[in-house]
Design a protein around this motif. Structure first.
Motif, short mmCIF file in Angstrom:
data_model
loop_
_atom_site.label_atom_id
_atom_site.label_comp_id
_atom_site.label_asym_id
_atom_site.label_seq_id
_atom_site.Cartn_x
_atom_site.Cartn_y
_atom_site.Cartn_z
N VAL A 15 0.86 -1.19 0.00
CA VAL A 15 0.00 0.00 0.00
C VAL A 15 0.89 1.24 0.00
O VAL A 15 1.21 1.80 1.05
N THR A 16 1.29 1.65 -1.19
CA THR A 16 2.30 2.70 -1.33
C THR A 16 1.85 4.07 -0.86
O THR A 16 2.69 4.92 -0.56
N GLN A 17 0.54 4.32 -0.77
CA GLN A 17 0.08 5.65 -0.33
C GLN A 17 0.08 5.81 1.19
O GLN A 17 -0.19 6.89 1.69
N CYS A 18 0.41 4.76 1.94
CA CYS A 18 0.46 4.87 3.40
C CYS A 18 1.70 5.66 3.81
O CYS A 18 2.79 5.49 3.26
N PHE A 44 -2.86 2.15 9.04
CA PHE A 44 -2.79 2.82 7.74
C PHE A 44 -3.36 4.22 7.80
O PHE A 44 -4.41 4.46 8.38
N ASP A 46 -3.43 7.55 4.78
CA ASP A 46 -3.02 8.06 3.48
C ASP A 46 -2.34 9.40 3.66
O ASP A 46 -2.92 10.33 4.23
N ASN A 47 -1.10 9.50 3.22
CA ASN A 47 -0.36 10.75 3.33
C ASN A 47 0.73 10.77 2.28
O ASN A 47 1.40 9.76 2.06
N SER A 48 0.93 11.90 1.64
CA SER A 48 1.96 11.99 0.61
C SER A 48 3.36 12.08 1.22
O SER A 48 4.35 11.80 0.55
N HIS A 50 6.12 10.48 3.51
CA HIS A 50 6.41 9.14 4.00
C HIS A 50 7.53 9.17 5.03
O HIS A 50 8.42 10.01 4.97
N LYS A 84 -3.83 -4.30 -0.58
CA LYS A 84 -5.20 -3.90 -0.90
C LYS A 84 -6.06 -5.13 -1.14
O LYS A 84 -5.64 -6.08 -1.78
N ASN A 87 -11.28 -2.05 -1.80
CA ASN A 87 -10.93 -0.69 -1.38
C ASN A 87 -10.32 -0.66 0.01
O ASN A 87 -10.05 0.41 0.54
N VAL A 89 -7.45 -1.79 3.08
CA VAL A 89 -6.06 -2.13 3.33
C VAL A 89 -6.08 -3.23 4.38
O VAL A 89 -6.47 -2.99 5.53
#
Length: 98
Positions: A15-18, A44, A46-48, A50, A84, A87, A89
């Motif tokens: 889950v690369t957007q975590c 989890f 979502d954050n740009s 990291h 994923k 929808n 995680v």
């Protein structure tokens, strides 16, 4: 003070957007799995931005009581994978008790 514990590691997280994911690896100190019957990764978010930590996450707690790896709310698997599922995680290592 750092407390050393024996936890299963998060061997892979797809889950690369975590915010805790860098290069398909989880770098949180520990994650929590589950919310009742759902084996979702409760850590989890979502954050740009990291994390830049080099540690490997462990599974601190598991709230999915019907998972065969759950032993008194702790994960007994050697390691887990997160990814994923639709929808959501989820812990992809989840296995229902028989």
């Amino acid at each position: 003070m750092i407390i050393a514990t024996d936890m299963p590691e998060v061997a892979k997280c797809a889950v690369t957007q975590c915010a805790f994911n860098t290069d398909d690896a989880c770098h949180a100190r520990a994650i929590t799995i589950g919310d009742g019957a759902n084996p979702g990764c409760d850590t989890f978010f979502d954050n740009s931005q990291h994390t830049d930590s080099d540690r490997t996450a462990g599974v601190g707690a598991c709230k999915v009581t019907d998972c065969s790896h759950n032993d008194d709310f702790e994960c007994s698997a050697d390691s887990i994978q997160v990814g994923k599922s639709g929808n959501s995680v989820n812990c992809l290592t989840y296995s229902a008790r028989h």
